[in-house]
Design a protein around this motif. Structure first.
Motif, short mmCIF file in Angstrom:
data_model
loop_
_atom_site.label_atom_id
_atom_site.label_comp_id
_atom_site.label_asym_id
_atom_site.label_seq_id
_atom_site.Cartn_x
_atom_site.Cartn_y
_atom_site.Cartn_z
N ASP A 75 4.71 0.32 4.16
CA ASP A 75 4.22 -1.05 4.07
C ASP A 75 5.29 -1.95 3.45
O ASP A 75 5.60 -3.02 3.94
CB ASP A 75 2.95 -1.06 3.22
CG ASP A 75 2.13 -2.34 3.34
OD1 ASP A 75 2.22 -3.02 4.37
OD2 ASP A 75 1.38 -2.63 2.40
N SER A 92 -0.74 -3.33 5.23
CA SER A 92 -1.83 -4.05 4.57
C SER A 92 -1.91 -5.51 5.02
O SER A 92 -2.70 -6.26 4.49
CB SER A 92 -1.66 -3.99 3.05
OG SER A 92 -0.43 -4.57 2.67
N ALA A 124 0.81 -1.22 0.00
CA ALA A 124 0.00 0.00 0.00
C ALA A 124 0.84 1.27 0.00
O ALA A 124 0.39 2.31 -0.47
CB ALA A 124 -0.94 0.00 1.20
#
Length: 108
Positions: free
Chosen positions: A9, A42, A5
């Protein structure tokens, strides 16, 4: 940073896979309340991270297969790869060319 993301991340995933501790420790770290949201991750454990990597990133190496084995009443997971596919991957990857030896060498 696809399939991740954001840069954060991706950076956490990279650290977890290349430099981080074992997958259990990563899962325990990510289970701290609020950490996943604060970092904008994520995935919430190492299993989900591995699923992202296995599903969305191209595999340059042969996949692992999982099998089971029973020994003295205990069930063990066995992970293995097809040896011929591994040899093809090694000889087909130009980055390994300097390390492949095609004739006998004397090492003493």
């Amino acid at each position: 940073y696809t399939p991740f993301a954001s840069h954060m991340d991706w950076a956490v995933a990279r650290w977890a896979k290349l430099r981080g501790p074992g997958s259990t420790a990563v899962s325990e770290l990510l289970s701290i309340p609020g950490l996943q949201d604060a970092l904008g991750l994520s995935y919430k454990n190492s299993r989900e991270l591995n699923q992202i990597i296995d599903t969305y990133l191209p595999a340059q190496r042969p996949r692992f297969h999982r099998g089971g084995s029973v020994l003295e009443g205990e069930i063990y997971d066995v992970y293995y790869r097809d040896i011929l596919a591994c040899i093809r991957a090694l000889y087909g990857d130009p980055s390994f060319a300097p390390y492949l030896i095609f004739k006998p060498e004397k090492h003493f």
